[in-house]
Design an enzyme around this catalytic site. Structure first.
Site, PDB file in Angstrom:
ATOM      1  N   ASP A   1      -7.541  32.126  -7.506  1.00 38.37           N
ATOM      2  CA  ASP A   1      -6.353  31.440  -7.002  1.00 38.37           C
ATOM      3  C   ASP A   1      -5.215  32.432  -6.829  1.00 38.37           C
ATOM      4  OD1 ASP A   1      -7.875  29.250  -7.264  1.00 38.37           O
ATOM      5  OD2 ASP A   1      -6.628  28.235  -8.763  1.00 38.37           O
TER       6      ASP A   1
ATOM      7  N   TYR B   1      -5.530  34.445  -3.786  1.00 39.51           N
ATOM      8  CA  TYR B   1      -5.215  33.592  -2.629  1.00 39.51           C
ATOM      9  C   TYR B   1      -3.695  33.484  -2.464  1.00 39.51           C
ATOM     10  CZ  TYR B   1      -5.267  29.704   0.668  1.00 39.51           C
ATOM     11  OH  TYR B   1      -5.083  28.925   1.777  1.00 39.51           O
TER      12      TYR B   1
ATOM     13  N   SER C   1     -17.543  -0.553  12.901  1.00 40.83           N
ATOM     14  CA  SER C   1     -17.820  -0.760  11.477  1.00 40.83           C
ATOM     15  C   SER C   1     -19.329  -0.887  11.324  1.00 40.83           C
ATOM     16  CB  SER C   1     -17.095  -1.996  10.971  1.00 40.83           C
ATOM     17  OG  SER C   1     -17.600  -3.128  11.629  1.00 40.83           O
TER      18      SER C   1
ATOM     19  N   GLU D   1     -26.632   8.570   3.709  1.00 39.24           N
ATOM     20  CA  GLU D   1     -25.403   9.259   3.297  1.00 39.24           C
ATOM     21  C   GLU D   1     -24.682   8.384   2.289  1.00 39.24           C
ATOM     22  OE1 GLU D   1     -23.098   9.820   6.851  1.00 39.24           O
ATOM     23  OE2 GLU D   1     -24.777  10.737   7.892  1.00 39.24           O
TER      24      GLU D   1
ATOM     25  N   LYS E   1     -21.662   6.263   0.926  1.00 31.89           N
ATOM     26  CA  LYS E   1     -20.558   5.529   1.551  1.00 31.89           C
ATOM     27  C   LYS E   1     -19.311   5.770   0.705  1.00 31.89           C
ATOM     28  CE  LYS E   1     -19.473   1.086   3.664  1.00 31.89           C
ATOM     29  NZ  LYS E   1     -18.102   0.991   3.216  1.00 31.89           N
TER      30      LYS E   1
ATOM     31  N   ASP F   1     -15.688   5.690  -0.651  1.00 32.62           N
ATOM     32  CA  ASP F   1     -14.721   4.595  -0.672  1.00 32.62           C
ATOM     33  C   ASP F   1     -13.307   5.133  -0.480  1.00 32.62           C
ATOM     34  OD1 ASP F   1     -13.906   2.039  -0.754  1.00 32.62           O
ATOM     35  OD2 ASP F   1     -14.097   1.789  -2.915  1.00 32.62           O
TER      36      ASP F   1
ATOM     37  N   ARG G   1      -8.181   4.195  11.220  1.00 31.79           N
ATOM     38  CA  ARG G   1      -9.096   3.385  12.013  1.00 31.79           C
ATOM     39  C   ARG G   1      -8.376   2.193  12.625  1.00 31.79           C
ATOM     40  NH1 ARG G   1     -12.283  -1.125  11.085  1.00 31.79           N
ATOM     41  NH2 ARG G   1     -14.088  -1.190  12.437  1.00 31.79           N
TER      42      ARG G   1
ATOM     43  N   GLU H   1     -14.083  10.067   6.141  1.00 30.93           N
ATOM     44  CA  GLU H   1     -13.394   9.258   5.151  1.00 30.93           C
ATOM     45  C   GLU H   1     -12.424  10.138   4.377  1.00 30.93           C
ATOM     46  OE1 GLU H   1     -14.512   6.261   5.569  1.00 30.93           O
ATOM     47  OE2 GLU H   1     -13.947   5.094   3.794  1.00 30.93           O
TER      48      GLU H   1
ATOM     49  N   TYR I   1     -18.214  12.476   8.764  1.00 30.66           N
ATOM     50  CA  TYR I   1     -19.578  11.984   8.945  1.00 30.66           C
ATOM     51  C   TYR I   1     -19.930  11.523  10.348  1.00 30.66           C
ATOM     52  CZ  TYR I   1     -16.919   7.767   7.823  1.00 30.66           C
ATOM     53  OH  TYR I   1     -15.970   6.788   7.785  1.00 30.66           O
TER      54      TYR I   1
ATOM     55  N   LYS J   1     -24.446  -2.094   0.194  1.00 31.32           N
ATOM     56  CA  LYS J   1     -23.307  -2.172  -0.736  1.00 31.32           C
ATOM     57  C   LYS J   1     -23.818  -2.362  -2.154  1.00 31.32           C
ATOM     58  CE  LYS J   1     -19.468  -2.608   1.963  1.00 31.32           C
ATOM     59  NZ  LYS J   1     -18.677  -3.791   2.001  1.00 31.32           N
TER      60      LYS J   1
ATOM     61  N   CYS K   1       2.839 -30.642 -18.879  1.00 31.88           N
ATOM     62  CA  CYS K   1       3.159 -29.488 -18.043  1.00 31.88           C
ATOM     63  C   CYS K   1       3.775 -28.371 -18.894  1.00 31.88           C
ATOM     64  CB  CYS K   1       4.122 -29.905 -16.942  1.00 31.88           C
ATOM     65  SG  CYS K   1       4.767 -28.505 -16.008  1.00 31.88           S
TER      66      CYS K   1
ATOM     67  N   CYS L   1       7.640 -28.198 -17.705  1.00 32.87           N
ATOM     68  CA  CYS L   1       8.621 -29.275 -17.853  1.00 32.87           C
ATOM     69  C   CYS L   1       8.227 -30.316 -18.898  1.00 32.87           C
ATOM     70  CB  CYS L   1       8.877 -29.952 -16.514  1.00 32.87           C
ATOM     71  SG  CYS L   1       7.509 -30.975 -15.954  1.00 32.87           S
TER      72      CYS L   1
ATOM     73  N   CYS M   1       1.102 -31.329 -12.079  1.00 34.00           N
ATOM     74  CA  CYS M   1       2.341 -31.850 -12.623  1.00 34.00           C
ATOM     75  C   CYS M   1       2.977 -32.638 -11.483  1.00 34.00           C
ATOM     76  CB  CYS M   1       3.241 -30.688 -13.046  1.00 34.00           C
ATOM     77  SG  CYS M   1       4.914 -31.231 -13.382  1.00 34.00           S
TER      78      CYS M   1
ATOM     79  N   CYS N   1      10.158 -30.649 -11.598  1.00 34.29           N
ATOM     80  CA  CYS N   1       9.620 -29.623 -12.511  1.00 34.29           C
ATOM     81  C   CYS N   1      10.176 -28.251 -12.132  1.00 34.29           C
ATOM     82  CB  CYS N   1       8.104 -29.605 -12.442  1.00 34.29           C
ATOM     83  SG  CYS N   1       7.364 -28.186 -13.258  1.00 34.29           S
TER      84      CYS N   1
HETATM   85  S1  IVH Z   1     -20.616   5.648   9.614  1.00 30.90           S
HETATM   86  C1  IVH Z   1     -20.655   3.879  13.665  1.00 30.90           C
HETATM   87  N1  IVH Z   1     -20.846   6.980   7.349  1.00 30.90           N
HETATM   88  O1  IVH Z   1     -17.715   2.670   5.912  1.00 30.90           O
HETATM   89  C2  IVH Z   1     -20.571   4.564  12.355  1.00 30.90           C
HETATM   90  N2  IVH Z   1     -19.219   5.251   7.471  1.00 30.90           N
HETATM   91  O2  IVH Z   1     -18.430  -0.127   6.881  1.00 30.90           O
HETATM   92  C3  IVH Z   1     -19.502   4.020  11.478  1.00 30.90           C
HETATM   93  N3  IVH Z   1     -17.865   4.996   5.461  1.00 30.90           N
HETATM   94  O3  IVH Z   1     -15.461   2.292   8.562  1.00 30.90           O
HETATM   95  C4  IVH Z   1     -19.283   4.666  10.212  1.00 30.90           C
HETATM   96  N4  IVH Z   1     -18.815   6.611   4.297  1.00 30.90           N
HETATM   97  O4  IVH Z   1     -14.836   3.839   6.638  1.00 30.90           O
HETATM   98  C5  IVH Z   1     -20.205   6.004   8.006  1.00 30.90           C
HETATM   99  N5  IVH Z   1     -21.138   8.274   5.454  1.00 30.90           N
HETATM  100  C6  IVH Z   1     -20.489   7.289   6.097  1.00 30.90           C
HETATM  101  C7  IVH Z   1     -19.432   6.548   5.493  1.00 30.90           C
HETATM  102  C8  IVH Z   1     -18.831   5.529   6.237  1.00 30.90           C
HETATM  103  C9  IVH Z   1     -17.873   5.671   4.298  1.00 30.90           C
HETATM  104  C10 IVH Z   1     -16.981   3.839   5.766  1.00 30.90           C
HETATM  105  C11 IVH Z   1     -16.174   3.982   7.024  1.00 30.90           C
HETATM  106  C12 IVH Z   1     -16.557   2.827   7.890  1.00 30.90           C
HETATM  107  C13 IVH Z   1     -17.134   1.873   6.910  1.00 30.90           C
HETATM  108  C14 IVH Z   1     -18.195   1.028   7.576  1.00 30.90           C
END
Ligand code: IVH
Length: 674
Positions: free
Chosen positions: A37, A40, A86, A116, A118, A120, A139, A173, A225, A313, A407, A410, A425, A430
């Site tokens: 660091d 850098y 989505s 991959e 997902k 959050d 988005r 993301e 992604y 999910k 209640c 009151c 109530c 009241c």
């Molecule tokens: S692909 C057409 N890949 O999940 C492809 N989405 O429910 C659309 N997300 O809006 C997205 N990790 O915010 C993709 N490896 C991943 C992801 C990912 C998180 C989220 C993203 C998207 C939502 C879809």
């Protein structure tokens, strides 16, 4: 050190920037630091020095230029060149097998899946032109997002310049690592600031800052992604795309794998379910995509999501805790609701201490008692909910929780009406109901009197400055100055806001009165139809039912309301205070179209909702310009699926209509309300 000449400096800045970006890449993208660091910092400061001496050498992609100085008045809208879609959801192995079969019906090519994580966080899109970062956007609704370039520039993992001069859009993301989230909340807590519920909210809050210095202090990160308009990259599959992104400096998640069968995909899901807690960032599922781009195209898209991908999910996290007490609160309509107060417990990303038990039927059904160990999760990953009691832990002398007979606010006798689950109530005087009613009356979609937050309303009521909504119109400066934290200036503002509300068209008052079953839309239609309060007061049930969309329930409620002598008195008080009681026709209750994602949208609510009744949710959506219908069709924009949703959910799935959880709905209602 002797000051360099301009020519020398010109050369040196180029080298320094190259060096710095190489080390940044190693650090932020590869997670493999190539220098200390300190080293850098040394290079960085040398660059700062030269740029101070020769400001003409500063370029926007210089690593010193991440944090700009300007505070934005708001965010501009950005229309995505290619919509940000989505994904459909899968919740179990069967959903996944069905997905696999659907895919195979749509193509004869051999299928390879890429899995991959997902992440959050918040989906963002980054525009690069000739390798230079141009613009970053949220988005939004998938078609139009917000320009958050200034904030995304502060995310160190986002390169301001790529290793190759490509022009394309990359998507991914933006998230806050778990450790940064914990630290941020700790700091906020110490400062007495509100803490963020989970890393995703923290990331969203950080990206929504108008001052990018705040964003810069938040330690956000990004995983990319997907991409749009990326022909130049010359890649034929998702795996190749991810490799290419990484090669040109964009951070991709290494926890991904290719599989030839859906069974292997399932094993990967099981493996990640176990590993999830150990990851330094939150994930809420696994995204499964068909790897080959040509095959993806053949399989195609629905309006909102690709058919070649699905998001599995994770089931909600479940924790145990102990119930310490049950608190009863009285709402605007007199409904008394029990809330369990528990030992704090960390569930699905945040600490939880309260969970609504909704009504006495549910309380009795779940038989939650003080001292009970309960299982708790977050419905839709947001709202804490007690799933049940761990009976083995119950002590033998425990007793069912007594249902209050009076209640809590009151003291009047509570009623458990035959046809409803609520405990009510019935006392119109009241204090708890009146307080809630006042807050509703002043709210934005009703009389729109600003400056009267919950705390102010509470105080006004407790100090007996107002006894009902009409009392607002006789408030004086002297009255307001008795309230905590209210000085002359804010008192003047409040009085002005109250005064201005006298001119509101009738529908606002009607909605504000909180007549049962009369939401903003019904209020507007009643005002339009009857034009004056006198006419409405004498309207018959038949006349009301004759209005399109009005049923017996609303009509009965309206007639009953206006037949109450107290109501006549209240309206007389309004009249004497100069409050307009006629329809003016021009002012619509809906808020400006571009402010609400519900504007003009047709949605269907199905299944059991937790947080609001369906009626309440409908009202809120309508207030924001949306349309709530009862059946799912091609023109449905999205559905909100609560618990045990059945055929409508199935139909939406088959039509490829986006499905929102209740939590997602809440998030958008609350966001739009702001
Ligand atoms: S692909 C057409 N890949 O999940 C492809 N989405 O429910 C659309 N997300 O809006 C997205 N990790 O915010 C993709 N490896 C991943 C992801 C990912 C998180 C989220 C993203 C998207 C939502 C879809």
């Amino acid at each position: 050190m002797k000051k360099r000449t301009l020519a020398e400096s010109e050369e040196r800045v180029v080298t320094l920037r190259e060096e710095l970006s190489k080390h940044s890449y190693a650090y932020y993208v590869l997670d493999k630091p190539s220098i200390t660091d300190q080293e850098y910092d040394q290079l960085y400061h040398e660059l700062v020095e030269i740029e101070t001496d020769y400001p003409e050498l500063i370029t926007s992609e210089s690593p010193t230029q991440r944090v700009g100085g300007t505070i934005l008045p708001g965010f501009e809208k950005v229309t995505h060149d290619v919509p940000m879609l989505s994904l459909g959801n899968a919740f179990n192995q069967t959903d996944l097998l069905n997905f696999d079969q659907r895919v195979k019906r749509l193509t004869d090519r051999p299928i390879q899946y890429i899995c991959e994580l997902k992440i959050d966080g918040l989906a963002v899109s980054l525009r690069y032109k000739n390798g230079i970062f141009q613009q970053g956007a949220t988005r939004g609704d998938g078609v139009v997002g917000e320009d958050i370039t200034q904030n995304l520039r502060t995310v160190k993992a986002i390169p301001l310049q790529l290793a190759e001069p490509y022009t394309f859009e990359v998507r991914g993301e933006c998230y806050m690592p778990k450790a940064s989230f914990a630290k941020l909340n700790e700091e906020r807590d110490e400062k007495g600031l509100e803490i963020f519920a989970n890393p995703r909210n923290a990331a969203a809050g950080s990206l929504r800052q108008l001052n990018s210095k705040v964003t810069a202090s938040r330690n956000l990160n990004v995983y990319l992604y997907s991409a749009a308009n990326f022909d130049e990259l010359e890649v034929d599959s998702q795996e190749e795309l991810l490799k290419k992104l990484a090669a040109i400096g964009l951070r991709t998640n290494p926890e991904r794998r290719l599989f030839d069968s859906i069974e292997e995909v399932w094993s990967f899901i099981e493996e990640m379910t176990a590993k999830r807690q150990q990851l330094p960032y939150e994930i809420d599922g696994i995204v499964i995509k068909v790897n080959d781009f040509a095959t993806q195209e053949e399989i195609g898209y629905t309006v909102k999501a690709p058919r070649w991908a699905i998001a599995y999910k994770f089931p909600a996290e479940i924790k145990e805790t102990v119930v310490r007490t049950i608190e009863w609160t009285v709402g605007r309509t007199g409904v008394v609701t029990p809330t369990a107060i528990m030992d704090p417990v960390f569930v699905a990303g945040s600490t939880v201490q309260r969970a609504s038990l909704h009504n006495i039927d549910l309380l009795q059904e779940k038989d939650v008692r003080i001292g009970d160990t309960v299982l708790i999760h977050k419905a839709g990953d947001i709202i804490p909910e007690i799933l049940g009691v761990v009976l083995e832990n119950r002590s033998s002398d425990s007793e069912p929780y007594p249902i209050p007979e009076t209640c809590p606010a009151c003291g009047s006798q509570l009623a458990h009406l035959e046809e409803e689950v609520a405990l009510r109530c019935l006392n119109p005087k009241c204090p708890a109901q009146i307080k809630e009613g006042l807050s509703h009356f002043v709210s934005r979609n009703a009389m729109n009197i600003s400056g009267l937050g919950e705390k102010v309303v509470s105080q006004m009521f407790e100090k007996r400055l107002v006894k009902d909504v009409a009392g607002l119109y006789t408030l004086t400066m002297e009255d307001l100055l008795q309230l905590e934290k209210i000085k002359e200036k804010s008192a003047t503002n409040i009085l002005n806001a109250i005064d201005a509300s006298r001119d509101n068209s009738l529908e606002r008052l009607l909605f504000g009165l909180g007549i049962r079953h009369v939401g903003a839309k019904a209020a507007r239609m009643l005002a339009q139809e009857f034009e004056t309060i006198e006419r409405l007061m004498t309207a018959t049930k038949e006349e009301i039912v004759a209005i399109e969309g009005f049923g017996e329930i609303i009509a009965d409620s309206v007639v009953a309301y206006f037949s109450l002598p107290e109501v006549a008195d209240l309206l007389e008080e309004f009249r004497q205070s100069g409050v307009n009681l006629t329809y003016k026709g021009s002012k619509k209750i809906t808020i400006a179209p571009q402010e609400s994602i519900w504007q003009g949208k047709t949605v269907v609510l199905t299944g059991k909702l937790n947080h609001y009744t369906r009626q309440e949710a409908t009202e809120m959506i309508e207030n924001l310009g949306g349309n709530v219908t009862s059946s799912v069709s091609k023109s449905t924009d999205w559905i909100v699926a609560g618990l045990d949703a059945g055929s409508k959910l199935k139909k939406a799935e088959s039509l490829g209509i986006p499905i929102w959880t209740e939590a997602e709905m809440l998030e958008h209602l609350e966001r739009s309300e702001r």
